[in-house]
Design a protein around this motif. Structure first.
Motif, PDB file in Angstrom:
ATOM      1  N   THR A   6     -11.859   7.444   9.877  1.00  0.00           N
ATOM      2  CA  THR A   6     -10.868   6.489   9.226  1.00  0.00           C
ATOM      3  C   THR A   6     -10.485   5.256   9.361  1.00  0.00           C
ATOM      4  O   THR A   6      -9.611   5.017   9.457  1.00  0.00           O
ATOM      5  CB  THR A   6      -9.711   7.218  10.277  1.00  0.00           C
ATOM      6  N   MET A   7     -11.811   5.116   9.833  1.00  0.00           N
ATOM      7  CA  MET A   7     -11.714   3.051   9.524  1.00  0.00           C
ATOM      8  C   MET A   7     -12.699   3.117   7.792  1.00  0.00           C
ATOM      9  O   MET A   7     -13.002   3.969   7.847  1.00  0.00           O
ATOM     10  CB  MET A   7     -12.568   2.709  10.959  1.00  0.00           C
ATOM     11  N   LEU A  21     -10.062   4.428   1.381  1.00  0.00           N
ATOM     12  CA  LEU A  21      -9.446   3.409   1.977  1.00  0.00           C
ATOM     13  C   LEU A  21      -8.844   2.255   1.695  1.00  0.00           C
ATOM     14  O   LEU A  21     -10.389   1.542   2.696  1.00  0.00           O
ATOM     15  CB  LEU A  21      -8.106   3.942   3.077  1.00  0.00           C
ATOM     16  N   ARG A  54     -10.269  -4.315   6.874  1.00  0.00           N
ATOM     17  CA  ARG A  54     -11.229  -4.509   5.974  1.00  0.00           C
ATOM     18  C   ARG A  54     -11.413  -6.201   4.857  1.00  0.00           C
ATOM     19  O   ARG A  54     -11.827  -6.618   5.008  1.00  0.00           O
ATOM     20  CB  ARG A  54     -11.803  -3.349   4.881  1.00  0.00           C
ATOM     21  N   ARG A  95       0.887  -1.218   0.259  1.00  0.00           N
ATOM     22  CA  ARG A  95      -0.177   0.076  -0.666  1.00  0.00           C
ATOM     23  C   ARG A  95       0.727   1.472   0.357  1.00  0.00           C
ATOM     24  O   ARG A  95       0.075   2.266  -0.572  1.00  0.00           O
ATOM     25  CB  ARG A  95      -1.247  -0.190   1.202  1.00  0.00           C
ATOM     26  N   GLY A 154      -8.683  -0.907   3.102  1.00  0.00           N
ATOM     27  CA  GLY A 154      -8.042  -1.401   4.726  1.00  0.00           C
ATOM     28  C   GLY A 154      -7.651  -2.428   4.261  1.00  0.00           C
ATOM     29  O   GLY A 154      -8.259  -3.000   3.676  1.00  0.00           O
ATOM     30  N   ILE A 155      -6.710  -2.663   5.583  1.00  0.00           N
ATOM     31  CA  ILE A 155      -6.436  -4.583   5.249  1.00  0.00           C
ATOM     32  C   ILE A 155      -6.855  -5.072   6.444  1.00  0.00           C
ATOM     33  O   ILE A 155      -7.428  -6.148   6.503  1.00  0.00           O
ATOM     34  CB  ILE A 155      -4.634  -4.073   6.200  1.00  0.00           C
ATOM     35  N   GLU A 202     -16.722   6.557   3.906  1.00  0.00           N
ATOM     36  CA  GLU A 202     -16.197   5.171   4.986  1.00  0.00           C
ATOM     37  C   GLU A 202     -16.482   5.947   6.412  1.00  0.00           C
ATOM     38  O   GLU A 202     -17.388   6.706   6.494  1.00  0.00           O
ATOM     39  CB  GLU A 202     -14.364   5.503   4.647  1.00  0.00           C
ATOM     40  N   TYR A 235      -6.351  13.303   6.132  1.00  0.00           N
ATOM     41  CA  TYR A 235      -6.380  13.865   7.752  1.00  0.00           C
ATOM     42  C   TYR A 235      -6.357  14.876   7.496  1.00  0.00           C
ATOM     43  O   TYR A 235      -8.256  15.831   8.008  1.00  0.00           O
ATOM     44  CB  TYR A 235      -5.809  12.591   8.546  1.00  0.00           C
ATOM     45  N   GLY A 243     -10.262  -0.619  11.277  1.00  0.00           N
ATOM     46  CA  GLY A 243      -9.176  -0.558  11.425  1.00  0.00           C
ATOM     47  C   GLY A 243      -7.782  -0.832  11.879  1.00  0.00           C
ATOM     48  O   GLY A 243      -8.612  -1.344  13.093  1.00  0.00           O
ATOM     49  N   THR A 244      -6.527  -0.676  11.506  1.00  0.00           N
ATOM     50  CA  THR A 244      -5.946  -1.325  12.472  1.00  0.00           C
ATOM     51  C   THR A 244      -5.833  -0.615  14.341  1.00  0.00           C
ATOM     52  O   THR A 244      -5.642  -1.751  14.720  1.00  0.00           O
ATOM     53  CB  THR A 244      -4.645  -0.946  12.076  1.00  0.00           C
TER      54      THR A 244
HETATM   55  C1  LIG Z   1      -5.463   3.474   7.207  1.00  0.00           C
HETATM   56  C2  LIG Z   1      -7.119   3.797   7.141  1.00  0.00           C
HETATM   57  C3  LIG Z   1      -8.093   3.200   7.188  1.00  0.00           C
HETATM   58  C4  LIG Z   1      -8.190   0.986   7.621  1.00  0.00           C
HETATM   59  O1  LIG Z   1      -6.377  -0.021   7.804  1.00  0.00           O
HETATM   60  P1  LIG Z   1      -6.511  -0.303   7.888  1.00  0.00           P
HETATM   61  O2  LIG Z   1      -5.321  -0.958   7.315  1.00  0.00           O
HETATM   62  O3  LIG Z   1      -7.774  -1.590   8.015  1.00  0.00           O
HETATM   63  O4  LIG Z   1      -5.403  -0.275   8.804  1.00  0.00           O
HETATM   64  C5  LIG Z   1      -9.114   3.287   6.530  1.00  0.00           C
HETATM   65  N1  LIG Z   1      -9.270   4.432   6.173  1.00  0.00           N
HETATM   66  C6  LIG Z   1      -8.516   5.653   5.976  1.00  0.00           C
HETATM   67  C7  LIG Z   1      -8.962   7.233   5.819  1.00  0.00           C
HETATM   68  C8  LIG Z   1      -7.559   4.931   6.424  1.00  0.00           C
HETATM   69  O5  LIG Z   1      -6.654   5.821   6.359  1.00  0.00           O
END
Ligand SMILES: *Cc1c(COP(=O)(O)O)cnc(C)c1O
Length: 352
Positions: free
Chosen positions: A232-233, A253, A258, A91, A255-256, A229, A198, A298-299
């Protein structure tokens, strides 16, 4: 490339596991490597954690040419486990490409994470739901005013021991559906993990918090109709027996967490769809009692159950404001695999 290690002569006092919060404490060392046009990435090194010197005209400070990542290391006895680190580094290159930053060697970047975490292994906390948060990032460093890609960059990795994202435990959050501001549009930078996304989100987040909400739910930037979204998830909805998450459309985004949730649901033969989903569809499902669960992924928080949405003063309560069965199962399973308690049949973890 060999990573040169310079150890600190004044190690810090490590925090107790029970006083860890998110993102306030940093370990003794950090990783840095430089990029110079014509020479490529060079001089990978681990040095004592501390301030970096930048020219006041460094391009990142003016034009935001930067990307970042976030992943975690977990303790399992004497072993340290990383969760899908190759995905994060892949990524990085997706984000780099969009921001005109030269690509990195993904395997080498994972080796750099391993080397740094290995040196700092005593910093990986032991208590349940704690971990070592890993923040790789790249910044443009040319001393130059005027918009163009930088010719020099720094790739850095810093580490922060963290406690549970929600110290009170998995508690459903209240979400404000944002009608005024948008996070990203197709063709923009929404699919890249870059600071500008952000910066664009902070005002909406502050206004939502002032109104008593935890996070904002973003709608698409064109029609303000389709769900993108939450904060930030990434976001999932359970309607009847279908689990739905917005498809990756260029402004979301990837997401891993996700991706891991989708894989896990598929392996259990649960119907999961990546498709467009409108706010109207969610509202009418809620009205007819078919909206069973909603959660963010999200992480940082892993799974964040959603208990209530507010849409134009109308309240949508999800699952009586309680944690759903699926949210619970996914949280336990993913954190179980991450920390090595459950069998990793997907081969997601990398041992250090
Ligand atoms: C980092 C992020 C995520 C979650 O991504 P993960 O890889 O699951 O941590 C989701 N949305 C946004 C905007 C992000 O920056």
């Amino acid at each position: 490339m060999d990573i040169k290690i310079t150890k600190t002569t004044s190690p810090k006092q490590k925090p107790n596991d029970d006083e860890l919060v998110f993102g306030t404490i940093f370990t003794d060392h950090m990783f840095i490597m430089d990029y110079t046009e014509g020479r490529g990435w060079h001089d990978p090194r681990i040095v004592p954690y501390g301030p970096v010197t930048l020219d006041p005209s460094a391009m990142v400070l003016h034009y935001g040419q930067a990307i970042f990542e976030g992943l975690k290391a977990y303790r399992n006895g004497d072993d340290i486990l990383l969760f899908r680190p190759y995905k994060n580094m892949a990524r990085v290159n997706i984000s780099n490409d969009r921001l005109c930053i030269p690509p990195i060697d993904e395997s080498f970047a994972v080796e750099a994470v391993k080397a740094l975490v290995n040196l700092e292994r005593d910093w990986v906390p032991k208590a349940k739901n704690t971990s070592l948060y890993i923040r790789p990032f790249i910044i443009a460093t040319d001393p130059h005013l005027g918009v163009r890609p930088s010719h020099t960059y720094k790739f850095m990795i810093i580490l922060s021991p963290v406690g549970p994202y929600y110290p009170e435990g998995l508690d459903p959050v209240k979400i404000y559906i944002e009608n005024n501001y948008v996070r990203a549009v197709k063709g923009g930078i929404g699919f890249a993990k870059t600071p500008g996304n952000y910066a664009a989100s902070i005002k909406a987040q502050m206004e939502a918090m002032d109104k008593g909400f935890t996070q904002v739910l973003w709608l698409d930037g064109v029609e303000r109709k389709y769900i993108e979204e939450v904060g930030t998830m990434n976001v999932f909805f359970v309607i009847d027996d279908e689990v739905i998450t917005p498809e990756l459309n260029g402004s979301i985004l990837a997401g891993i967490t996700r991706d891991s949730v989708i894989e896990m649901l598929k392996s259990r033969n649960i119907k999961v769809s990546e498709r467009r989903i409108s706010i109207d569809e969610v509202c009418s499902a809620a009205e007819s009692g078919r909206l069973k669960e909603a959660f963010g992924t999200g992480t940082a928080a892993v799974i964040s159950p959603i208990g209530e949405f507010i849409w134009n003063d109308q309240s949508i309560i999800v699952n009586n404001g309680e944690i759903g069965e699926l949210s619970n199962m996914l949280y336990d399973t993913i954190t179980g695999i991450q920390s090595g308690i459950l069998e990793d049949k997907f081969n997601w973890t990398v041992k250090i």
